[in-house]
Structures are given as structure tokens and as C-alpha cells.
Design a protein around this motif. Structure first.
Motif, short mmCIF file in Angstrom:
data_model
loop_
_atom_site.label_atom_id
_atom_site.label_comp_id
_atom_site.label_asym_id
_atom_site.label_seq_id
_atom_site.Cartn_x
_atom_site.Cartn_y
_atom_site.Cartn_z
N LEU A 43 0.83 -1.21 0.00
CA LEU A 43 0.00 0.00 0.00
C LEU A 43 0.86 1.26 0.00
O LEU A 43 0.53 2.25 -0.68
N THR A 44 1.97 1.22 0.72
CA THR A 44 2.89 2.37 0.73
C THR A 44 3.40 2.67 -0.68
O THR A 44 3.41 3.83 -1.12
N VAL B 229 2.01 1.79 -3.52
CA VAL B 229 0.90 2.20 -4.38
C VAL B 229 0.63 3.69 -4.20
O VAL B 229 0.49 4.44 -5.18
N VAL B 230 0.55 4.14 -2.95
CA VAL B 230 0.32 5.57 -2.69
C VAL B 230 1.49 6.40 -3.20
O VAL B 230 1.31 7.49 -3.75
N LEU C 227 1.12 6.73 -6.96
CA LEU C 227 -0.01 7.57 -7.36
C LEU C 227 0.23 9.04 -7.06
O LEU C 227 -0.16 9.92 -7.85
N THR C 228 0.85 9.34 -5.94
CA THR C 228 1.04 10.74 -5.54
C THR C 228 2.35 11.32 -5.99
O THR C 228 2.51 12.54 -6.00
N GLN D 42 6.46 9.06 1.04
CA GLN D 42 5.43 8.73 2.01
C GLN D 42 6.06 8.28 3.34
O GLN D 42 7.06 7.58 3.35
N TYR E 97 1.22 3.50 7.15
CA TYR E 97 0.50 2.33 6.64
C TYR E 97 0.93 1.05 7.36
O TYR E 97 0.11 0.15 7.58
#
Length: 539
Positions: free
Chosen positions: A469-470, A472-473, A476-477, A481, A486
């Protein structure tokens, strides 16, 4: 248990493991001798993407005449020529005043682009944009050496434009880092469980096993955890104000701690081999010859990395080897006594992460977070007073020093941005060690209660999901992060649910199995001994 001198250096280094790694935004300055673009050359620049966006290619871009005003700093109206800048790209010397003050003055006098030149290296433009909302022109920083090469190759009359090639959302370097992270926490947790089982067996046979256990392991109590996080806050503030001196202290501590950790990891394997066990005695100390050679090799590896740490082509391999060994040894050595201490540690460090990333921009003068400033280093961040940029040597002869507390893997997506150096994907050691301590506690808890591997396996899988998830974010951003944002919820919730479903939450929370160990080591009363017998023991 008190922290021994042997572990003090490693504990000090852990204070720095939670720094979010922030990459400067690279771009390309495309230089042409004329509009026909028959003679062109590209140079690396750094820009601030939160101020302005650059086109991803040269399609339909506008070329501007480059006006060289490197003899001025453009900090006062008298620096502006009588006819203004006539819609061109202005190149001025960095310093004296803030970046956006220069940009506002350039924009008001007709400039369409501002290039900052420094003789002391390429830097990332930073400033408090909230005070300069009217500034719209792109601002970028370029090396003085590249300006000299531009004049030598293409002459003084050139046209320029800026663009930033698109970076793929996914790169296989992320997969490599994911595998390294999951492998390290899984192996570290399992090794901690093996050490727990080894510690239990000799404890009943004599004092030798007890002395070894006390020397090798450090236990964090809830009170120690709170004090530790407080020291983390103090350390990051010290780095914020005194980075250019403390960074060398951290490099030295990393060399010592990682060499020792690599020795411990490899020694655990070598001692299983029934060869080369001859011993030598020196100064009344006896040691196996194979371990002496191993120690020399580990020290040599750390020294080679220290000497060539800024060599991007291959030094990252040594840093990753030392870093993995450091994380493994730390997860095995630093023991959490119960789930309560784990929750306190992970939650406090999560709040620490969020505060220094998201809250401190509202406090600092230049609008940048303290975490960003420390992670990027002074050569890529803003001055802490008056908004001026700090300049440190970063020409090809010298490299910007960075905190060596990350796993680094070069990106396989080679684009035009390789002009700025080899791009890397990064993961901080803290994002491995902090959740790894919880995974290690889960494994040791299972060993103490002769339970299955359900806690250890489930928490490791939760860590892997949180890491996915880290990434993926991050993809996307396109922004760095705080991975603990997460990882902490996934690992804590998973281990809590497992304990609740197995009806072991009370024992899991208080670390009842560790009370057995403490009562066996320090029997204070019959009552305590009676309580200890309530918990099952490993035969």
C-alpha cells in the motif's frame, strides 16, 4: 535491562532511522543555439514541483532567449537592467535574498523563467510559497560547471526551455526493496525466536547462559520507549540546525554499528560449520581464528563503503549489505517485553513521523517540514533563517553527504533524468526495524507459550500488505510517504485480532511469558513464583 556499551552506538543510530527520504525533483534544461535546434545539449536542473509544473517532453514547448546576469543576485530593483528582461529566461547568481524574492522581481520585469546558478553545487529551490502566491514563472537551479560548459559548447547566445520527463509509476527497484524489507523483518523475527529458545535452555543450567543473554540483548520497557521517542525528537532538531557537522558523526556510528552487526549475522552461520575452530590467545583473551578473519573482513567492508560512499555506481550494494545486517541484528537484539510496549513504541513513532512531516511546515520560516529538511540535507533544503538557500559543495569533485540510513536500489527506468545522476528508490531502516520489533515479539511470544506460528506469519503478511500500500500511494502521488502511516495500523491491528480470536489478549498485552523469565531470574517471593507457574513453560 540496562543498555550495555556494546549496544549504545546502535541505539544512538536508531534515533535517525525514521527520516523520510525526500528526493529533489529533477528536470532538464534543453539548450539550443537557435530555433532550428540543429545544435543542442541538455543539462540537469532541480526545481520545486509544488511551485510550478513542467512539460513532460519537448513537444510544443516555447524556447526563450537566455540572458546571462550571473554578475548580479537580483535582490533589489537596481539589479534590473534599464530595459527589463524582455520576456527571456534570466540566469542569476544564487544567494543574498530568498529564491522567490528573485523570482518575483524577475517576473515583474518581464522574465518568463529564472535559473539560479551557484558555484558551490546544484540545490533545490525552497521558500515559503504562501508569501509569494503571485509568482508563476518556473524556477530551477543549475550547476555553475554546466553553465561554463554551455558557454564553451554553444556560445553565449542560446535559447533554452525546461521540461521534466515522466517517470513510470512502477519500477522494478520497488519490487527489490519490497523483497528486501519483507525478507529482513521475517528473518529478523525468526532469528529473535531462535535466540529466545536458546536463552531459555541454558538459563536452567548455569550462569554462563544468563551472562551471555544479558550481554547480547536489550529490553525496552514502556518507560524506556517514551524516553527513547523524546530523544528522537531532540536528535532530529539537532540535525535540523547542525546537519553539516552531525552527518559525519552518523556516518561514523553507522560504520561501527553495521560492521558489528554484519559480524554477528555471519558469526551465527560460521559457528554452525565444524571447521576452522583453532584458537589463539592474546592479552588473556581467546578467540577462534575464523572469527578473527571474519571481524577483519566486516571492518574492511565498512571502511570501503565509508571511503567510496558517494560512488553511486556500486557503493549502494555495500550500503544495502551493511544496512540489512544492521536491521537484522537490531531486530534480534532489541527486545520488546510485551505488546503494550510495542503499541506505545509504534504509535508514538507514528505520531512523531506525522508531526515532523505534516505539522512542522506550519512552523518553519521557509514552509518546509523539518523531516524533509533533515532527509534532503542542507544542500537540498532551505536556510533556517531568512529563507536563504544553504550552499555546500556538490560539484563533481565533491558530493553532498546524506544520512546512510536507507536501503538504496537504483531505478531500472533509465530516462533523460540520468543526467542528474543515477536515480534510486529508497526505504528507511526505521520502516524495517520498527515493525520488525513487533514481529520479533510475536515470534518470541509463540516460543514462550509453545504456540503455533500464527502470530509471526500473520504479522509478517500484514507488514507485506502495508508495504504494498505504501508503494501504491507513492506511485499515485509521486511524493515521498511516511511508510509507518501504513505499516503501523496493519501490523498492530493484525496482531491484536489474532490475540483476541485466540483469547490470549491479556497474556499477549502484558507479556505474561516474560514475567516467567523475570521471576526465574529474580525470585523475590513465593507469591511471584506461584504466579509464574500459571503460564506454560517450554520443556
Amino acid at each position: 535491562m540496562a543498555i550495555t556499551r556494546r549496544r549504545l552506538g546502535a541505539v544512538v543510530l536508531l534515533l535517525l532511522l525514521l527520516q523520510n527520504q525526500v528526493l529533489a525533483q529533477e528536470g532538464i534544461l534543453h539548450v539550443s543555439r537557435d530555433k532550428t535546434q540543429e545544435s543542442t545539449k541538455d543539462y540537469c536542473v532541480l526545481y520545486n514541483p509544488s511551485w510550478t509544473s513542467l512539460p513532460e517532453s519537448l513537444d510544443n514547448v516555447t524556447l526563450y532567449n537566455l540572458e546571462n546576469f550571473t554578475s548580479i543576485t537580483l535582490c533589489k530593483p537596481t539589479d534590473v537592467p534599464a530595459l527589463g528582461f524582455q520576456g527571456g529566461a534570466v540566469m542569476v547568481t544564487n544567494g543574498t535574498c530568498s529564491v522567490l524574492e528573485k523570482a518575483r522581481l524577475a517576473q515583474r520585469n518581464g522574465a518568463n523563467m529564472l535559473l539560479l546558478v551557484s558555484k558551490y553545487g546544484i540545490i533545490t529551490p525552497t521558500d515559503n510559497k504562501t508569501l509569494f502566491q503571485d509568482v508563476k514563472i518556473p524556477v530551477a537551479a543549475i550547476r555553475f560547471g554546466d553553465v561554463m560548459d554551455m558557454q564553451k559548447t554553444l556560445g553565449d547566445s542560446v535559447m533554452v526551455t525546461l521540461y521534466s520527463p515522466a517517470v513510470k509509476m512502477f519500477d522494478y527497484s520497488m519490487l527489490v526493496i519490497f523483497l528486501i524489507a519483507v525478507f529482513t523483518v521475517a528473518l529478523g523475527g525468526y532469528w529473535s525466536g531462535v535466540g529466545e529458545l536458546d536463552d531459555m535452555r541454558p538459563a536452567a543450567n548455569g550462569a554462563e547462559g544468563e551472562a551471555r543473554k544479558k550481554d547480547d540483548n536489550v529490553t525496552f520497557t514502556p518507560l524506556t520507549v517514551v524516553a527513547f521517542v523524546a530523544v528522537c525528537c531532540a536528535m532530529i532538531l539537532l540535525l535540523y540546525f547542525f546537519y553539516k557537522w552531525l552527518v559525519y558523526v552518523i556516518i561514523a556510528v553507522f560504520c561501527l554499528a553495521s560492521a558489528m552487526s554484519l559480524f554477528n549475522c555471519l558469526a551465527a552461520l560460521i559457528t554452525k560449520i565444524p571447521y576452522g575452530q583453532c584458537r589463539v590467545t592474546c592479552f588473556k583473551k581467546t578467540a577462534e581464528v575464523r572469527l578473527i578473519f571474519l571481524a577483519a573482513a566486516c571492518i574492511a567492508l565498512a571502511v570501503v563503503w565509508a571511503v567510496f560512499r558517494n560512488e553511486d555506481r556500486w557503493a549502494w550494494i555495500l550500503q544495502d549489505i551493511l544496512g540489512i545486517a544492521f536491521c537484522l541484528n537490531f531486530i534480534k537484539t532489541l527486545r520488546m517485553p510485551n505488546f503494550k510496549a510495542c503499541v506505545i513504541l509504534l504509535v508514538l513513532l507514528l505520531l512523531y513521523d506525522v508531526f515532523f512531516v505534516f505539522i512542522t511546515p506550519f512552523i518553519t520560516k521557509n514552509g518546509e517540514s523539518i523531516m524533509v529538511e533533515v532527509a534532503a540535507g542542507p544542500s537540498a533544503s532551505g536556510e533556517k533563517s531568512d529563507g536563504n538557500l544553504v550552499e555546500v559543495p556538490a560539484e563533481p569533485s565533491t558530493s553532498r553527504e546524506k544520512l546512510p540510513v536507507v536501503i538504496r536500489v537504483p531505478r531500472l527506468d533509465f530516462s533523460a533524468l540520468t543526467l542528474c545522476g543515477m536515480p534510486f528508490s529508497l526505504l528507511g531502516f526505521g520502516d524495517i526495524i520498527v515493525p520488525g520489533l513487533l514481529i520479533a515479539y510475536c515470534r518470541r511470544f509463540e516460543v514462550r507459550l509453545t504456540s503455533s506460528h500464527i502470530y509471526y506469519v500473520s504479522c509478517t503478511i500484514a507488514y507485506a500488505i502495508g508495504m504494498v500500500l505504501t508503494f501504491v500511494v507513492l506511485a499515485l502521488t509521486r511524493k515521498g510517504q511516511p511508510a509507518l502511516l501504513y505499516l503501523v495500523p496493519f501490523t498492530l491491528l493484525t496482531s491484536s485480532v489474532i490475540a483476541w480470536r485466540r483469547r490470549e489478549m491479556k497474556t499477549f498485552w502484558t507479556g505474561g511469558s516474560y514475567e516467567v523469565m523475570q521471576h526465574q531470574e529474580n525470585p523475590e517471593s513465593e507469591e511471584n513464583a506461584g504466579d509464574a507457574n500459571e503460564y506454560p513453560k517450554v520443556p
